[in-house]
Design a protein around this motif. Sequence first.
Motif, PDB file in Angstrom:
ATOM      1  N   PRO A   1       0.812  -1.220   0.000  1.00 32.39           N
ATOM      2  CA  PRO A   1       0.000   0.000   0.000  1.00 32.39           C
ATOM      3  C   PRO A   1       0.847   1.272   0.000  1.00 32.39           C
ATOM      4  N   ASP A   2       0.325   2.290  -0.662  1.00 28.09           N
ATOM      5  CA  ASP A   2       0.981   3.595  -0.604  1.00 28.09           C
ATOM      6  C   ASP A   2       0.387   4.389   0.554  1.00 28.09           C
ATOM      7  N   ARG A   3       1.056   5.491   0.903  1.00 25.14           N
ATOM      8  CA  ARG A   3       0.490   6.410   1.888  1.00 25.14           C
ATOM      9  C   ARG A   3      -0.131   7.564   1.120  1.00 25.14           C
ATOM     10  N   ASP A   4      -1.452   7.680   1.207  1.00 27.37           N
ATOM     11  CA  ASP A   4      -2.144   8.795   0.566  1.00 27.37           C
ATOM     12  C   ASP A   4      -1.892  10.073   1.343  1.00 27.37           C
ATOM     13  N   THR A   5      -1.558  11.148   0.643  1.00 30.84           N
ATOM     14  CA  THR A   5      -1.363  12.426   1.324  1.00 30.84           C
ATOM     15  C   THR A   5      -2.357  13.464   0.811  1.00 30.84           C
ATOM     16  N   TYR A   6      -2.627  14.430   1.672  1.00 30.61           N
ATOM     17  CA  TYR A   6      -3.656  15.440   1.408  1.00 30.61           C
ATOM     18  C   TYR A   6      -3.005  16.749   0.971  1.00 30.61           C
ATOM     19  N   HIS A   7      -3.561  17.365  -0.047  1.00 26.36           N
ATOM     20  CA  HIS A   7      -2.990  18.617  -0.555  1.00 26.36           C
ATOM     21  C   HIS A   7      -4.084  19.611  -0.889  1.00 26.36           C
ATOM     22  N   LYS A   8      -3.909  20.821  -0.344  1.00 24.42           N
ATOM     23  CA  LYS A   8      -4.845  21.895  -0.667  1.00 24.42           C
ATOM     24  C   LYS A   8      -3.989  23.113  -0.985  1.00 24.42           C
ATOM     25  N   ASN A   9      -4.102  23.593  -2.213  1.00 24.35           N
ATOM     26  CA  ASN A   9      -3.305  24.760  -2.621  1.00 24.35           C
ATOM     27  C   ASN A   9      -3.951  25.384  -3.848  1.00 24.35           C
ATOM     28  N   MET A  10      -3.187  26.206  -4.563  1.00 26.76           N
ATOM     29  CA  MET A  10      -3.751  26.922  -5.719  1.00 26.76           C
ATOM     30  C   MET A  10      -4.336  25.982  -6.781  1.00 26.76           C
ATOM     31  N   TRP A  11      -3.898  24.734  -6.790  1.00 25.07           N
ATOM     32  CA  TRP A  11      -4.395  23.796  -7.795  1.00 25.07           C
ATOM     33  C   TRP A  11      -5.681  23.105  -7.344  1.00 25.07           C
ATOM     34  N   GLY A  12      -6.129  23.388  -6.123  1.00 22.92           N
ATOM     35  CA  GLY A  12      -7.355  22.749  -5.634  1.00 22.92           C
ATOM     36  C   GLY A  12      -7.074  21.776  -4.510  1.00 22.92           C
ATOM     37  N   ASN A  13      -7.941  20.759  -4.395  1.00 20.45           N
ATOM     38  CA  ASN A  13      -7.861  19.774  -3.318  1.00 20.45           C
ATOM     39  C   ASN A  13      -7.523  18.394  -3.849  1.00 20.45           C
ATOM     40  N   ASP A  14      -6.564  17.736  -3.244  1.00 20.72           N
ATOM     41  CA  ASP A  14      -6.282  16.341  -3.570  1.00 20.72           C
ATOM     42  C   ASP A  14      -6.180  15.582  -2.260  1.00 20.72           C
ATOM     43  N   THR A  15      -6.906  14.495  -2.160  1.00 23.11           N
ATOM     44  CA  THR A  15      -6.932  13.787  -0.875  1.00 23.11           C
ATOM     45  C   THR A  15      -6.113  12.509  -0.879  1.00 23.11           C
ATOM     46  N   ASP A  16      -5.635  12.104  -2.057  1.00 20.23           N
ATOM     47  CA  ASP A  16      -5.043  10.751  -2.095  1.00 20.23           C
ATOM     48  C   ASP A  16      -3.801  10.685  -2.991  1.00 20.23           C
ATOM     49  N   ILE A  17      -2.896  11.628  -2.829  1.00 16.82           N
ATOM     50  CA  ILE A  17      -1.668  11.583  -3.633  1.00 16.82           C
ATOM     51  C   ILE A  17      -0.685  10.620  -2.972  1.00 16.82           C
ATOM     52  N   PRO A  18      -0.344   9.528  -3.669  1.00 20.56           N
ATOM     53  CA  PRO A  18       0.547   8.541  -3.054  1.00 20.56           C
ATOM     54  C   PRO A  18       1.964   9.093  -2.958  1.00 20.56           C
TER      55      PRO A  18
ATOM     56  N   GLY B   1       9.423  11.353  10.724  1.00 21.28           N
ATOM     57  CA  GLY B   1       8.180  11.871  11.309  1.00 21.28           C
ATOM     58  C   GLY B   1       6.950  11.111  10.829  1.00 21.28           C
ATOM     59  N   SER B   2       5.844  11.338  11.539  1.00 21.10           N
ATOM     60  CA  SER B   2       4.612  10.571  11.269  1.00 21.10           C
ATOM     61  C   SER B   2       3.786  11.121  10.108  1.00 21.10           C
ATOM     62  N   TRP B   3       4.076  12.359   9.674  1.00 17.27           N
ATOM     63  CA  TRP B   3       3.298  13.057   8.639  1.00 17.27           C
ATOM     64  C   TRP B   3       1.856  13.317   9.070  1.00 17.27           C
ATOM     65  N   ASP B   4       1.575  13.152  10.369  1.00 21.91           N
ATOM     66  CA  ASP B   4       0.220  13.462  10.861  1.00 21.91           C
ATOM     67  C   ASP B   4       0.326  14.106  12.235  1.00 21.91           C
ATOM     68  N   ALA B   5       0.865  15.322  12.262  1.00 20.87           N
ATOM     69  CA  ALA B   5       1.137  16.013  13.531  1.00 20.87           C
ATOM     70  C   ALA B   5      -0.142  16.267  14.324  1.00 20.87           C
ATOM     71  N   ASP B   6      -1.238  16.560  13.631  1.00 20.05           N
ATOM     72  CA  ASP B   6      -2.472  16.855  14.361  1.00 20.05           C
ATOM     73  C   ASP B   6      -3.292  15.605  14.677  1.00 20.05           C
ATOM     74  N   GLY B   7      -2.773  14.447  14.248  1.00 17.63           N
ATOM     75  CA  GLY B   7      -3.384  13.178  14.653  1.00 17.63           C
ATOM     76  C   GLY B   7      -4.789  12.939  14.141  1.00 17.63           C
ATOM     77  N   ASP B   8      -5.167  13.598  13.042  1.00 12.61           N
ATOM     78  CA  ASP B   8      -6.539  13.409  12.544  1.00 12.61           C
ATOM     79  C   ASP B   8      -6.666  12.289  11.517  1.00 12.61           C
ATOM     80  N   GLY B   9      -5.566  11.554  11.281  1.00 10.36           N
ATOM     81  CA  GLY B   9      -5.637  10.436  10.338  1.00 10.36           C
ATOM     82  C   GLY B   9      -5.533  10.878   8.886  1.00 10.36           C
ATOM     83  N   VAL B  10      -5.370  12.184   8.664  1.00  9.24           N
ATOM     84  CA  VAL B  10      -5.157  12.714   7.311  1.00  9.24           C
ATOM     85  C   VAL B  10      -3.674  13.081   7.229  1.00  9.24           C
ATOM     86  N   TYR B  11      -2.966  12.509   6.286  1.00  4.83           N
ATOM     87  CA  TYR B  11      -1.504  12.609   6.269  1.00  4.83           C
ATOM     88  C   TYR B  11      -1.001  13.677   5.293  1.00  4.83           C
ATOM     89  N   GLY B  12       0.103  14.284   5.678  1.00  2.00           N
ATOM     90  CA  GLY B  12       0.803  15.169   4.747  1.00  2.00           C
ATOM     91  C   GLY B  12       0.181  16.533   4.563  1.00  2.00           C
TER      92      GLY B  12
END
Length: 415
Positions: free
Chosen positions: A102-119, A128-139
Amino acid sequence: MFRAFIITCLGFGLSTAAWANPTKTLLLSPDHLKAAWQNYALQRTAAGTPMHVVSLSEVAARYKGRDIQEKMRVCIRKHIDQVDVTAVILGGDSSPDGGLIPDRDTYHKNMWGNDTDIPSDLYYISPGSWDADGDGVYGEWADDKEEISYPDGSISIGRIPVRSIEDVQSYGNKVTAYLASISIGQAVGELTFTCAVQSAYPKVYRSATEFIPSVWKDGKVNIFFNDMTSWDNGKGEGSFDLSPKNFVGKINEGLTNKWHIHGHGLTDQWVLEKDAEFSIPFVKALKNIDNLPVITTVSCFTGNFDDEEDPCISEAMLRSPIGGAIAIVAPSREGKPHFHDPEKEFPLMVKEGKLDGTTQTMTSFWMAGLGEGRLIGHALSAAKASLADDAKRSATYHQGLCELNLLGDPTLPVR
Ligand SMILES: [Ca+2]
Ligand SMILES: [Ca+2]
Protein backbone atom coordinates in the motif's frame (compact mmCIF):
# COMPACT_ATOMS: atom_id res chain seq x y z
CA MET A 1 20.20 -6.81 21.59
CA PHE A 2 17.80 -5.45 19.00
CA ARG A 3 20.70 -4.49 16.76
CA ALA A 4 22.11 -8.01 16.92
CA PHE A 5 18.65 -9.40 16.25
CA ILE A 6 18.08 -7.17 13.30
CA ILE A 7 21.51 -7.80 11.81
CA THR A 8 20.83 -11.53 11.99
CA CYS A 9 17.46 -10.95 10.38
CA LEU A 10 18.95 -8.86 7.61
CA GLY A 11 21.85 -11.08 6.77
CA PHE A 12 23.97 -7.91 6.78
CA GLY A 13 26.66 -9.62 8.82
CA LEU A 14 30.27 -10.44 7.97
CA SER A 15 29.68 -10.89 4.26
CA THR A 16 29.08 -7.15 3.73
CA ALA A 17 32.71 -6.41 4.61
CA ALA A 18 33.52 -7.30 1.02
CA TRP A 19 31.90 -4.12 -0.25
CA ALA A 20 33.76 -0.86 -0.09
CA ASN A 21 30.69 1.38 -0.33
CA PRO A 22 27.69 -0.89 -0.11
CA THR A 23 24.27 0.62 -0.57
CA LYS A 24 22.53 -1.49 2.05
CA THR A 25 19.04 -2.02 0.79
CA LEU A 26 15.82 -3.13 2.41
CA LEU A 27 13.12 -4.56 0.16
CA LEU A 28 9.55 -4.89 1.41
CA SER A 29 7.72 -7.68 -0.37
CA PRO A 30 4.15 -8.96 -0.58
CA ASP A 31 4.08 -12.44 0.99
CA HIS A 32 3.51 -14.31 -2.28
CA LEU A 33 6.47 -12.62 -4.00
CA LYS A 34 8.97 -13.11 -1.18
CA ALA A 35 10.80 -16.07 -2.71
CA ALA A 36 11.04 -14.31 -6.08
CA TRP A 37 12.36 -11.13 -4.45
CA GLN A 38 14.84 -13.16 -2.43
CA ASN A 39 16.30 -14.46 -5.69
CA TYR A 40 16.52 -10.88 -6.89
CA ALA A 41 18.20 -9.83 -3.62
CA LEU A 42 20.78 -12.60 -4.02
CA GLN A 43 21.49 -11.39 -7.55
CA ARG A 44 21.89 -7.79 -6.38
CA THR A 45 23.93 -8.77 -3.32
CA ALA A 46 26.32 -10.74 -5.53
CA ALA A 47 26.66 -7.66 -7.74
CA GLY A 48 27.73 -5.53 -4.74
CA THR A 49 24.47 -4.17 -3.38
CA PRO A 50 23.58 -6.04 -0.17
CA MET A 51 19.82 -6.45 -0.18
CA HIS A 52 17.48 -8.02 2.32
CA VAL A 53 13.81 -8.88 1.92
CA VAL A 54 11.12 -8.55 4.57
CA SER A 55 7.56 -9.65 3.84
CA LEU A 56 4.53 -7.56 4.66
CA SER A 57 3.22 -10.08 7.19
CA GLU A 58 6.59 -9.95 8.98
CA VAL A 59 6.28 -6.16 9.05
CA ALA A 60 2.74 -6.46 10.42
CA ALA A 61 3.82 -8.86 13.17
CA ARG A 62 7.04 -7.19 14.28
CA TYR A 63 6.34 -3.45 14.25
CA LYS A 64 3.86 -1.13 15.91
CA GLY A 65 1.68 1.38 14.12
CA ARG A 66 -1.92 2.38 13.62
CA ASP A 67 -2.03 0.84 10.15
CA ILE A 68 0.20 -1.20 7.86
CA GLN A 69 1.65 1.94 6.28
CA GLU A 70 2.82 3.24 9.65
CA LYS A 71 4.27 -0.18 10.51
CA MET A 72 6.15 -0.14 7.20
CA ARG A 73 7.54 3.31 7.95
CA VAL A 74 8.62 2.28 11.45
CA CYS A 75 10.26 -0.88 10.07
CA ILE A 76 12.09 1.11 7.40
CA ARG A 77 13.26 3.79 9.85
CA LYS A 78 14.58 1.12 12.26
CA HIS A 79 16.65 -0.35 9.43
CA ILE A 80 17.93 3.12 8.47
CA ASP A 81 18.76 4.15 12.03
CA GLN A 82 20.09 0.87 13.40
CA VAL A 83 21.74 -1.04 10.56
CA ASP A 84 22.61 1.78 8.17
CA VAL A 85 20.21 0.93 5.37
CA THR A 86 20.47 3.72 2.79
CA ALA A 87 18.06 2.50 0.11
CA VAL A 88 14.53 1.13 0.28
CA ILE A 89 12.55 -0.78 -2.31
CA LEU A 90 8.78 -1.23 -2.15
CA GLY A 91 8.40 -4.46 -4.08
CA GLY A 92 4.81 -4.38 -5.20
CA ASP A 93 1.96 -2.47 -6.78
CA SER A 94 -0.59 -0.45 -4.88
CA SER A 95 -4.25 0.22 -5.60
CA PRO A 96 -7.11 2.29 -4.13
CA ASP A 97 -8.06 -0.56 -1.77
CA GLY A 98 -4.46 -0.97 -0.58
CA GLY A 99 -3.00 -3.43 -3.04
CA LEU A 100 0.16 -5.49 -2.55
CA ILE A 101 2.37 -2.80 -0.99
CA PRO A 102 0.00 0.00 0.00
CA ASP A 103 0.98 3.60 -0.60
CA ARG A 104 0.49 6.41 1.89
CA ASP A 105 -2.14 8.79 0.57
CA THR A 106 -1.36 12.43 1.32
CA TYR A 107 -3.66 15.44 1.41
CA HIS A 108 -2.99 18.62 -0.56
CA LYS A 109 -4.85 21.90 -0.67
CA ASN A 110 -3.31 24.76 -2.62
CA MET A 111 -3.75 26.92 -5.72
CA TRP A 112 -4.40 23.80 -7.80
CA GLY A 113 -7.35 22.75 -5.63
CA ASN A 114 -7.86 19.77 -3.32
CA ASP A 115 -6.28 16.34 -3.57
CA THR A 116 -6.93 13.79 -0.88
CA ASP A 117 -5.04 10.75 -2.10
CA ILE A 118 -1.67 11.58 -3.63
CA PRO A 119 0.55 8.54 -3.05
CA SER A 120 3.85 9.68 -1.52
CA ASP A 121 6.46 6.98 -1.09
CA LEU A 122 8.62 9.73 0.44
CA TYR A 123 6.60 9.19 3.63
CA TYR A 124 8.22 5.80 4.17
CA ILE A 125 11.75 7.11 4.69
CA SER A 126 10.66 9.97 6.93
CA PRO A 127 11.44 9.98 10.68
CA GLY A 128 8.18 11.87 11.31
CA SER A 129 4.61 10.57 11.27
CA TRP A 130 3.30 13.06 8.64
CA ASP A 131 0.22 13.46 10.86
CA ALA A 132 1.14 16.01 13.53
CA ASP A 133 -2.47 16.86 14.36
CA GLY A 134 -3.38 13.18 14.65
CA ASP A 135 -6.54 13.41 12.54
CA GLY A 136 -5.64 10.44 10.34
CA VAL A 137 -5.16 12.71 7.31
CA TYR A 138 -1.50 12.61 6.27
CA GLY A 139 0.80 15.17 4.75
CA GLU A 140 -1.33 18.29 5.35
CA TRP A 141 1.07 21.10 4.56
CA ALA A 142 -0.10 23.40 7.38
CA ASP A 143 -1.51 21.07 10.04
CA ASP A 144 1.11 18.31 9.83
CA LYS A 145 4.15 20.50 9.17
CA GLU A 146 5.96 19.54 12.40
CA GLU A 147 6.00 15.86 11.43
CA ILE A 148 6.71 16.18 7.69
CA SER A 149 10.27 15.91 6.49
CA TYR A 150 11.91 15.76 3.11
CA PRO A 151 14.94 13.72 2.02
CA ASP A 152 18.42 15.06 2.74
CA GLY A 153 19.94 13.09 -0.14
CA SER A 154 21.43 10.30 1.96
CA ILE A 155 18.51 7.86 1.88
CA SER A 156 16.62 6.80 -1.22
CA ILE A 157 13.38 4.99 -1.98
CA GLY A 158 11.85 3.47 -5.09
CA ARG A 159 8.88 1.30 -5.85
CA ILE A 160 8.95 -1.57 -8.33
CA PRO A 161 5.20 -1.85 -8.98
CA VAL A 162 5.00 -5.55 -9.85
CA ARG A 163 2.09 -7.91 -9.30
CA SER A 164 3.28 -11.41 -10.22
CA ILE A 165 6.28 -13.69 -9.87
CA GLU A 166 6.80 -13.33 -13.63
CA ASP A 167 6.97 -9.54 -13.21
CA VAL A 168 9.71 -9.90 -10.57
CA GLN A 169 11.66 -12.33 -12.75
CA SER A 170 11.50 -10.16 -15.83
CA TYR A 171 12.54 -7.07 -13.87
CA GLY A 172 15.50 -9.09 -12.53
CA ASN A 173 16.44 -10.04 -16.09
CA LYS A 174 16.24 -6.41 -17.15
CA VAL A 175 18.48 -5.34 -14.27
CA THR A 176 21.03 -7.99 -15.30
CA ALA A 177 20.93 -6.64 -18.86
CA TYR A 178 21.15 -3.05 -17.63
CA LEU A 179 24.14 -3.70 -15.39
CA ALA A 180 25.85 -5.71 -18.11
CA SER A 181 25.59 -2.75 -20.47
CA ILE A 182 27.35 -0.28 -18.23
CA SER A 183 30.42 0.47 -16.23
CA ILE A 184 29.45 2.11 -12.97
CA GLY A 185 30.42 5.76 -12.74
CA GLN A 186 30.92 6.11 -16.46
CA ALA A 187 28.41 8.30 -18.21
CA VAL A 188 27.62 6.89 -21.63
CA GLY A 189 24.83 7.22 -24.14
CA GLU A 190 22.65 10.17 -24.99
CA LEU A 191 19.98 12.05 -23.08
CA THR A 192 17.04 13.25 -25.13
CA PHE A 193 14.54 15.91 -24.09
CA THR A 194 11.15 15.62 -25.75
CA CYS A 195 8.64 18.45 -25.56
CA ALA A 196 5.23 18.46 -27.19
CA VAL A 197 3.93 21.67 -25.59
CA GLN A 198 5.12 24.95 -27.04
CA SER A 199 4.74 27.06 -23.86
CA ALA A 200 7.21 24.73 -22.15
CA TYR A 201 9.90 24.94 -24.87
CA PRO A 202 11.96 27.70 -23.18
CA LYS A 203 12.38 25.95 -19.81
CA VAL A 204 12.94 22.49 -21.30
CA TYR A 205 15.44 23.96 -23.77
CA ARG A 206 17.33 25.61 -20.91
CA SER A 207 17.48 22.34 -18.95
CA ALA A 208 18.78 20.54 -22.01
CA THR A 209 21.27 23.07 -23.31
CA GLU A 210 22.38 25.01 -20.19
CA PHE A 211 21.92 23.13 -16.94
CA ILE A 212 22.70 19.50 -17.85
CA PRO A 213 25.71 20.21 -20.12
CA SER A 214 27.20 22.43 -17.39
CA VAL A 215 27.87 19.33 -15.26
CA TRP A 216 27.87 16.55 -17.88
CA LYS A 217 30.78 17.58 -20.04
CA ASP A 218 31.22 14.33 -22.00
CA GLY A 219 27.56 13.70 -22.62
CA LYS A 220 25.31 14.41 -25.55
CA VAL A 221 21.90 15.98 -25.09
CA ASN A 222 19.36 15.86 -27.94
CA ILE A 223 16.31 18.01 -28.54
CA PHE A 224 13.13 16.28 -29.72
CA PHE A 225 10.43 18.98 -29.82
CA ASN A 226 7.51 19.33 -32.23
CA ASP A 227 9.23 22.20 -34.03
CA MET A 228 12.91 21.42 -33.66
CA THR A 229 14.83 18.20 -33.30
CA SER A 230 18.40 16.99 -33.37
CA TRP A 231 17.57 14.76 -36.37
CA ASP A 232 15.95 17.13 -38.88
CA ASN A 233 18.68 16.56 -41.48
CA GLY A 234 18.13 19.78 -43.42
CA LYS A 235 14.50 18.94 -44.14
CA GLY A 236 13.19 21.84 -42.10
CA GLU A 237 12.87 22.42 -38.37
CA GLY A 238 10.80 19.76 -36.66
CA SER A 239 10.54 17.62 -39.80
CA PHE A 240 11.47 14.54 -37.78
CA ASP A 241 8.07 14.24 -36.09
CA LEU A 242 7.74 13.56 -32.40
CA SER A 243 5.49 10.64 -33.33
CA PRO A 244 5.04 7.31 -31.51
CA LYS A 245 6.75 5.58 -34.46
CA ASN A 246 9.85 7.81 -34.33
CA PHE A 247 9.90 7.61 -30.53
CA VAL A 248 9.86 3.79 -30.69
CA GLY A 249 12.56 3.92 -33.36
CA LYS A 250 14.85 6.11 -31.25
CA ILE A 251 14.44 3.91 -28.16
CA ASN A 252 15.09 0.72 -30.16
CA GLU A 253 18.12 2.30 -31.82
CA GLY A 254 19.58 2.49 -28.31
CA LEU A 255 21.81 5.55 -28.63
CA THR A 256 19.46 7.48 -26.35
CA ASN A 257 19.33 5.61 -23.08
CA LYS A 258 18.11 8.54 -20.99
CA TRP A 259 14.87 10.39 -21.69
CA HIS A 260 13.01 13.34 -20.32
CA ILE A 261 9.44 13.45 -21.60
CA HIS A 262 7.61 16.75 -21.37
CA GLY A 263 4.03 17.26 -22.51
CA HIS A 264 0.52 16.08 -21.79
CA GLY A 265 -0.26 12.63 -20.56
CA LEU A 266 -2.91 10.31 -19.25
CA THR A 267 -2.67 7.19 -17.11
CA ASP A 268 -2.10 4.96 -20.14
CA GLN A 269 -0.21 7.26 -22.51
CA TRP A 270 2.19 10.06 -23.33
CA VAL A 271 0.59 12.55 -25.72
CA LEU A 272 3.10 13.43 -28.44
CA GLU A 273 3.04 15.76 -31.45
CA LYS A 274 -0.36 16.24 -33.15
CA ASP A 275 -1.95 14.60 -30.10
CA ALA A 276 -0.62 11.20 -31.20
CA GLU A 277 -0.76 8.72 -28.35
CA PHE A 278 2.23 6.72 -27.24
CA SER A 279 0.08 4.17 -25.44
CA ILE A 280 0.50 0.67 -24.05
CA PRO A 281 0.31 -1.18 -27.43
CA PHE A 282 3.41 0.75 -28.54
CA VAL A 283 5.32 -0.57 -25.53
CA LYS A 284 5.14 -4.01 -27.16
CA ALA A 285 7.09 -2.60 -30.12
CA LEU A 286 10.04 -1.79 -27.86
CA LYS A 287 12.74 -4.45 -28.12
CA ASN A 288 15.48 -2.57 -26.32
CA ILE A 289 16.38 -5.01 -23.54
CA ASP A 290 20.07 -4.27 -24.16
CA ASN A 291 19.57 -0.50 -23.97
CA LEU A 292 17.04 0.15 -21.24
CA PRO A 293 16.61 3.83 -20.49
CA VAL A 294 16.08 5.78 -17.31
CA ILE A 295 13.16 8.15 -17.90
CA THR A 296 11.93 11.29 -16.20
CA THR A 297 8.60 12.77 -17.15
CA VAL A 298 6.30 15.55 -16.02
CA SER A 299 3.35 14.26 -18.06
CA CYS A 300 0.13 14.07 -16.05
CA PHE A 301 -0.85 10.73 -14.52
CA THR A 302 1.85 8.75 -16.37
CA GLY A 303 3.08 7.55 -12.96
CA ASN A 304 -0.44 6.79 -11.69
CA PHE A 305 0.63 3.42 -10.31
CA ASP A 306 -1.99 3.31 -7.55
CA ASP A 307 -4.99 3.63 -9.87
CA GLU A 308 -7.76 1.08 -10.39
CA GLU A 309 -6.69 1.10 -14.04
CA ASP A 310 -3.54 -0.99 -14.39
CA PRO A 311 -0.96 -0.79 -15.75
CA CYS A 312 -0.27 2.91 -16.11
CA ILE A 313 2.10 3.67 -18.97
CA SER A 314 5.14 3.76 -16.67
CA GLU A 315 4.25 0.36 -15.19
CA ALA A 316 3.86 -1.06 -18.71
CA MET A 317 7.35 0.24 -19.56
CA LEU A 318 8.83 -1.36 -16.44
CA ARG A 319 7.00 -4.69 -16.68
CA SER A 320 7.64 -5.35 -20.37
CA PRO A 321 10.01 -8.36 -20.45
CA ILE A 322 11.75 -7.46 -23.71
CA GLY A 323 12.13 -3.72 -23.55
CA GLY A 324 10.72 -0.50 -22.15
CA ALA A 325 12.52 1.17 -19.26
CA ILE A 326 14.56 0.30 -16.15
CA ALA A 327 13.41 3.22 -13.98
CA ILE A 328 10.98 6.13 -14.32
CA VAL A 329 10.44 9.26 -12.25
CA ALA A 330 6.87 10.31 -12.96
CA PRO A 331 3.99 12.24 -11.42
CA SER A 332 1.30 10.07 -9.90
CA ARG A 333 -1.16 12.90 -10.54
CA GLU A 334 -1.04 16.10 -12.63
CA GLY A 335 2.64 17.07 -12.36
CA LYS A 336 1.74 20.76 -12.36
CA PRO A 337 4.25 23.59 -12.79
CA HIS A 338 4.73 24.70 -9.16
CA PHE A 339 5.74 28.30 -8.35
CA HIS A 340 5.69 30.42 -5.16
CA ASP A 341 4.16 33.36 -7.02
CA PRO A 342 2.47 31.89 -10.12
CA GLU A 343 1.08 35.22 -11.33
CA LYS A 344 4.57 36.63 -11.64
CA GLU A 345 6.54 33.48 -12.38
CA PHE A 346 4.35 31.63 -14.88
CA PRO A 347 4.83 34.31 -17.59
CA LEU A 348 8.58 34.15 -16.90
CA MET A 349 8.46 30.40 -17.49
CA VAL A 350 6.84 30.88 -20.90
CA LYS A 351 9.02 33.87 -21.87
CA GLU A 352 12.43 33.23 -20.35
CA GLY A 353 12.34 29.57 -19.39
CA LYS A 354 12.14 29.99 -15.62
CA LEU A 355 12.06 26.50 -14.14
CA ASP A 356 9.04 25.52 -12.07
CA GLY A 357 9.40 23.09 -9.13
CA THR A 358 8.62 19.96 -11.16
CA THR A 359 11.03 20.79 -13.99
CA GLN A 360 13.62 21.81 -11.41
CA THR A 361 13.31 18.40 -9.69
CA MET A 362 13.86 16.57 -12.97
CA THR A 363 16.75 18.81 -14.01
CA SER A 364 18.45 18.41 -10.62
CA PHE A 365 17.91 14.65 -10.85
CA TRP A 366 19.94 14.44 -14.07
CA MET A 367 22.57 16.80 -12.76
CA ALA A 368 23.03 14.68 -9.61
CA GLY A 369 23.02 11.41 -11.57
CA LEU A 370 25.22 12.45 -14.48
CA GLY A 371 27.28 15.20 -12.88
CA GLU A 372 27.87 13.66 -9.45
CA GLY A 373 27.52 9.98 -10.36
CA ARG A 374 24.77 9.36 -7.81
CA LEU A 375 22.60 6.25 -8.01
CA ILE A 376 19.08 6.72 -9.41
CA GLY A 377 17.32 6.87 -6.03
CA HIS A 378 19.97 9.04 -4.43
CA ALA A 379 19.90 11.40 -7.41
CA LEU A 380 16.16 11.89 -6.88
CA SER A 381 16.65 12.28 -3.13
CA ALA A 382 19.31 14.92 -3.73
CA ALA A 383 17.00 16.70 -6.19
CA LYS A 384 14.18 16.73 -3.64
CA ALA A 385 16.59 17.83 -0.91
CA SER A 386 17.47 20.88 -3.00
CA LEU A 387 13.76 21.84 -3.02
CA ALA A 388 13.02 21.11 0.64
CA ASP A 389 13.10 24.78 1.64
CA ASP A 390 10.67 25.61 -1.17
CA ALA A 391 8.34 22.86 0.05
CA LYS A 392 8.41 24.32 3.55
CA ARG A 393 7.53 27.74 2.10
CA SER A 394 4.72 26.76 -0.29
CA ALA A 395 2.08 24.05 -0.22
CA THR A 396 2.34 23.74 -3.99
CA TYR A 397 6.05 22.74 -3.87
CA HIS A 398 5.16 20.28 -1.09
CA GLN A 399 2.69 18.68 -3.50
CA GLY A 400 5.36 18.62 -6.20
CA LEU A 401 7.75 16.61 -4.04
CA CYS A 402 5.00 14.26 -2.88
CA GLU A 403 3.49 13.43 -6.27
CA LEU A 404 6.78 12.55 -7.99
CA ASN A 405 7.68 8.96 -7.19
CA LEU A 406 10.52 6.80 -8.41
CA LEU A 407 9.32 3.62 -10.09
CA GLY A 408 12.23 1.18 -10.33
CA ASP A 409 15.22 -0.01 -8.31
CA PRO A 410 16.80 3.06 -6.64
CA THR A 411 20.19 1.36 -6.26
CA LEU A 412 21.02 1.26 -9.96
CA PRO A 413 23.44 3.75 -11.45
CA VAL A 414 22.33 6.41 -13.92
CA ARG A 415 24.40 5.39 -16.89
CA1 LIG B 1 -3.17 15.39 9.68
CA1 LIG C 1 -0.66 -0.18 -10.72
